[in-house]
Design an enzyme around this catalytic site. Structure first.
Site, PDB file in Angstrom:
ATOM      1  N   PHE A  99      32.803  44.780  35.314  1.00  0.00           N
ATOM      2  CA  PHE A  99      34.146  44.733  35.889  1.00  0.00           C
ATOM      3  C   PHE A  99      34.503  46.072  36.499  1.00  0.00           C
ATOM      4  O   PHE A  99      33.893  47.100  36.193  1.00  0.00           O
ATOM      5  CB  PHE A  99      35.195  44.327  34.836  1.00  0.00           C
ATOM      6  N   CYS A 100      35.488  46.038  37.377  1.00  0.00           N
ATOM      7  CA  CYS A 100      36.031  47.247  37.994  1.00  0.00           C
ATOM      8  C   CYS A 100      37.556  47.131  37.962  1.00  0.00           C
ATOM      9  O   CYS A 100      38.105  46.560  37.027  1.00  0.00           O
ATOM     10  CB  CYS A 100      35.486  47.424  39.407  1.00  0.00           C
ATOM     11  N   HIS A 101      38.232  47.644  38.961  1.00  0.00           N
ATOM     12  CA  HIS A 101      39.692  47.563  38.963  1.00  0.00           C
ATOM     13  C   HIS A 101      40.209  46.300  39.642  1.00  0.00           C
ATOM     14  O   HIS A 101      41.125  45.654  39.145  1.00  0.00           O
ATOM     15  CB  HIS A 101      40.327  48.792  39.618  1.00  0.00           C
TER      16      HIS A 101
END
Length: 136
Positions: A99-101
């Site tokens: 995941f990231c932002h």
């Protein structure tokens, strides 16, 4: 020959199946992620920068910036352990969740991992933004 869904249930099911992958990359939803984390069945990798992760992340996530991910996943297990203070994921690990932002880097990371043979790699499409909205 594929047929168009003829009822609402069929169309809804088709949309659900389509939503479960983004351009062929498996995804997990917020509820699936919570369930996997609470049962200890997920390995979570935050691919945001170190600065972003230091400001807040999903509990239990290992931070490997997307710019380092390819080399990290190709390291020998001992070198990975020394650099990241964690066991290197195995190619056959299930529920290796990136995941990231917002979702783009997580998607890219999942594609990269799957290309390297990590068959259980998937993307948390809601990303940290959704986690923050729902978990505070």
């Amino acid at each position: 020959m594929l047929r168009e869904p003829t009822c609402r249930l069929g169309a809804s099911l088709l949309r659900l199946i389509t939503a479960r992958t983004m351009a062929g990359v498996p995804t997990v939803s917020f509820l699936e992620l919570r369930s996997l984390l609470s049962s200890g069945r997920a390995r979570l990798i935050d691919v945001r920068s170190r600065e972003e992760a230091a400001a807040g992340t999903i509990p239990g996530a290992l931070n490997i910036p997307v710019s380092e991910l390819e080399s990290a996943l190709q390291m020998e297990p001992a070198a990975f352990q020394a650099l990241y203070s964690a066991e290197k994921p195995k190619l056959e690990d299930k529920n290796l969740i990136f995941f990231c932002h917002l979702g783009k880097r997580g998607f890219q990371a999942t594609q990269l991992a799957r290309g390297l043979g990590y068959t259980g790699a998937c993307n948390y499409a809601g990303a940290y933004r959704e986690w923050l909205e729902k978990m505070g």
